[in-house]
Design an enzyme around this catalytic site. Structure first.
Site, PDB file in Angstrom:
ATOM      1  N   HIS A 222      -1.705   0.237  -2.992  1.00 29.98           N
ATOM      2  CA  HIS A 222      -1.021  -0.695  -2.097  1.00 29.98           C
ATOM      3  C   HIS A 222      -0.256  -0.022  -0.963  1.00 29.98           C
ATOM      4  O   HIS A 222       0.314  -0.697  -0.115  1.00 29.98           O
ATOM      5  CB  HIS A 222      -0.055  -1.578  -2.888  1.00 29.98           C
ATOM      6  CG  HIS A 222       1.154  -0.841  -3.370  1.00 29.98           C
ATOM      7  ND1 HIS A 222       1.130  -0.033  -4.478  1.00 29.98           N
ATOM      8  CD2 HIS A 222       2.411  -0.770  -2.876  1.00 29.98           C
ATOM      9  CE1 HIS A 222       2.330   0.496  -4.650  1.00 29.98           C
ATOM     10  NE2 HIS A 222       3.129   0.075  -3.700  1.00 29.98           N
TER      11      HIS A 222
HETATM   12  C1  UD1 Z   1       7.065  -2.838  -1.614  1.00 31.63           C
HETATM   13  C2  UD1 Z   1       7.854  -1.525  -1.471  1.00 31.63           C
HETATM   14  C3  UD1 Z   1       7.076  -0.389  -2.111  1.00 31.63           C
HETATM   15  C4  UD1 Z   1       6.719  -0.724  -3.545  1.00 31.63           C
HETATM   16  C5  UD1 Z   1       5.976  -2.048  -3.579  1.00 31.63           C
HETATM   17  C6  UD1 Z   1       5.617  -2.463  -4.981  1.00 31.63           C
HETATM   18  C7  UD1 Z   1       9.228  -1.294   0.552  1.00 31.63           C
HETATM   19  C8  UD1 Z   1       9.326  -0.642   1.863  1.00 31.63           C
HETATM   20  N1  UD1 Z   1       8.035  -1.194  -0.066  1.00 31.63           N
HETATM   21  O1  UD1 Z   1       5.857  -2.679  -0.885  1.00 31.63           O
HETATM   22  O2  UD1 Z   1       7.878   0.770  -2.107  1.00 31.63           O
HETATM   23  O3  UD1 Z   1       5.904   0.299  -4.071  1.00 31.63           O
HETATM   24  O4  UD1 Z   1       6.805  -3.065  -2.988  1.00 31.63           O
HETATM   25  O5  UD1 Z   1       4.844  -3.625  -4.972  1.00 31.63           O
HETATM   26  O6  UD1 Z   1      10.174  -1.904   0.099  1.00 31.63           O
HETATM   27  N2  UD1 Z   1       3.250 -10.155  -0.523  1.00 31.63           N
HETATM   28  C9  UD1 Z   1       2.875 -11.337  -1.095  1.00 31.63           C
HETATM   29  N3  UD1 Z   1       3.610 -11.817  -2.134  1.00 31.63           N
HETATM   30  C10 UD1 Z   1       4.701 -11.181  -2.618  1.00 31.63           C
HETATM   31  C11 UD1 Z   1       5.067  -9.970  -2.025  1.00 31.63           C
HETATM   32  C12 UD1 Z   1       4.347  -9.456  -0.988  1.00 31.63           C
HETATM   33  O7  UD1 Z   1       1.900 -11.950  -0.681  1.00 31.63           O
HETATM   34  O8  UD1 Z   1       5.313 -11.661  -3.580  1.00 31.63           O
HETATM   35  C13 UD1 Z   1       2.442  -9.612   0.588  1.00 31.63           C
HETATM   36  C14 UD1 Z   1       2.925 -10.094   1.942  1.00 31.63           C
HETATM   37  O9  UD1 Z   1       1.812 -10.210   2.761  1.00 31.63           O
HETATM   38  C15 UD1 Z   1       3.786  -8.947   2.407  1.00 31.63           C
HETATM   39  C16 UD1 Z   1       3.043  -7.756   1.847  1.00 31.63           C
HETATM   40  O10 UD1 Z   1       2.541  -8.194   0.592  1.00 31.63           O
HETATM   41  O11 UD1 Z   1       3.930  -8.894   3.786  1.00 31.63           O
HETATM   42  C17 UD1 Z   1       3.889  -6.531   1.658  1.00 31.63           C
HETATM   43  O12 UD1 Z   1       5.064  -6.829   0.888  1.00 31.63           O
HETATM   44  P1  UD1 Z   1       6.394  -5.945   1.091  1.00 31.63           P
HETATM   45  O13 UD1 Z   1       7.449  -6.391   0.167  1.00 31.63           O
HETATM   46  O14 UD1 Z   1       6.727  -5.909   2.537  1.00 31.63           O
HETATM   47  O15 UD1 Z   1       5.924  -4.494   0.742  1.00 31.63           O
HETATM   48  P2  UD1 Z   1       5.008  -3.951  -0.452  1.00 31.63           P
HETATM   49  O16 UD1 Z   1       3.741  -3.456   0.138  1.00 31.63           O
HETATM   50  O17 UD1 Z   1       4.936  -4.933  -1.573  1.00 31.63           O
END
Ligand code: UD1
Length: 364
Positions: free
Chosen positions: A205
């Site tokens: 991811h």
């Molecule tokens: C975040 C953390 C990362 C961790 C990861 C675990 C930061 C900078 N990154 O990354 O260190 O390893 O979580 O999962 O804090 N999304 C959904 N549903 C959700 C959550 C996210 O659809 O419940 C999608 C959205 O499109 C979102 C994308 O995932 O924009 C990224 O989510 P985000 O929380 O920004 O970062 P992660 O890649 O999950």
């Protein structure tokens, strides 16, 4: 002593849960769960709360997704408003996600004492958002609880006073031990038609692996190649699934790769426990595989968890040498892990003891 425990993203729940349970048993402590809402899907958040025995969060900030600035600032504004209404006596942040950084900054500005659990880890790679989150959080926290000796050394090198650092061990192992019975009886592999020790688990991811189409395509091709020898199961993070679909790469995935939605903790750890190998770019999975002595092939050029390489089963790989690494596993030529100090399921206990000592000198 009212103690806010901050959780926002998936890996936070596994770190907060053991501490929540340990603090709930301390007569002087009142743990309060604060959920920032960084992760909000049931499969990324709700299922972990219920499975790990956490209560419904007392405070939900419901910040959701966004760019780094939007997300971090949103959490800061919401958490500052909360602290203005109900000021905690102490706040604990865990890990290295944006929620960790945002709440740490609020505490520093409002003079709320702050502890960072999983302090001191460094990849040395400032292009990773998590590395910035770690550096800033550790620079402003009052108590720094490290998982391993390299954490202590990194902090001392950065000028953190020795009396603020305490090595408490790896909280992820506490979570595993709390759920061990459920994990050992789940037998998740059989549900997916996989025989124990015959398959690999994949998690990917990191933006550096999944955001760029060309990079993701090369990775899919490399996984397809591996799956000709070792069937794979790939519980895909929403970020990864979105990228695979938008780049139409989901159609390229070989039939020997089983795609699933993100799994709950017990199901995922059951799959990992019975796996032949794991291919990942996650931080926590590098540690869990070392604890379980399962070969871990990490698709990154660096790690903030070097003990998993020097003492454990982890190795950094890239697409050019992934197949050769898999071959070393299948031909039984992979290294085994040693026991690591304080990876013993008692880290939460040591954090509670540390907080109790802090209280005896700071609270009248
Ligand atoms: C975040 C953390 C990362 C961790 C990861 C675990 C930061 C900078 N990154 O990354 O260190 O390893 O979580 O999962 O804090 N999304 C959904 N549903 C959700 C959550 C996210 O659809 O419940 C999608 C959205 O499109 C979102 C994308 O995932 O924009 C990224 O989510 P985000 O929380 O920004 O970062 P992660 O890649 O999950």
């Amino acid at each position: 002593m009212i103690i806010h425990l901050i959780a926002g993203a998936r890996p936070n729940f596994m770190k907060v849960a053991p501490l929540w349970h340990a603090l709930s048993r301390a007569p002087w402590a009142q743990p309060v769960l604060v959920h920032t809402g960084q992760h909000y899907d049931e499969t990324m958040s709700g299922v972990f709360l219920s499975q790990l025995g956490l209560p419904t969060p007392r405070h939900s900030l419901e910040v959701g997704s966004g760019s780094h600035a939007v997300q971090t600032a949103g959490i800061m504004v919401a958490y500052e408003q909360l602290c203005a209404r109900v000021r905690p006596d102490f706040t604990v942040v865990v890990g290295d996600v944006n929620s960790t950084l945002a709440c740490a900054l609020v505490c520093a500005k409002r003079l709320i004492p702050l502890g960072h659990l999983e302090a001191g880890l460094r990849s040395g790679d400032r292009s990773m958002p998590e590395e910035i989150n770690r550096l800033v959080t550790d620079a402003i926290a009052d108590l720094l609880w490290t998982p391993s000796e390299d954490g202590d050394r990194n902090l001392l090198r950065e000028g953190v006073a020795a009396e603020r650092i305490e090595r408490v061990g790896n909280i992820m192992i506490d979570c595993f031990e709390l759920q061990r019975n459920a994990i050992e009886t789940a037998r998740k592999a059989l549900e997916f038609g996989l025989k124990p020790r015959s398959y690999g688990v994949v998690t990917l991811h990191r933006p550096s692996n999944v955001d760029d189409r060309a990079q993701l395509e090369v990775l899919v091709q490399a996984m397809n190649k591996v799956s000709r020898h070792v069937p794979l199961i790939f519980p895909a993070h929403p970020r990864t699934m979105n990228r695979l679909k938008s780049h139409k790469l989901d159609e390229m995935i070989a039939p020997a790769i089983t795609m699933t939605t993100p799994l709950d903790y017990v199901s995922f750890m059951s799959l990992v426990s019975d796996a032949l190998l794991v291919i990942t770019d996650s931080g926590g999975v590098q540690e869990e595989t070392t604890y379980l002595d399962i070969p871990c092939l990490t698709l990154r050029s660096n790690t903030e968890r070097p003990v998993t390489i020097t003492e454990g089963t982890n190795e950094l790989v890239d697409v050019s040498n992934l197949s050769a690494a898999v071959e070393r596993v299948t031909s039984n030529r992979w290294k085994h892990s040693r026991r690591l100090q304080f990876w013993d399921g008692r880290t939460a206990e040591r954090v509670v003891a540390s907080l109790s000592r802090w209280r005896s000198t700071h609270v009248r």
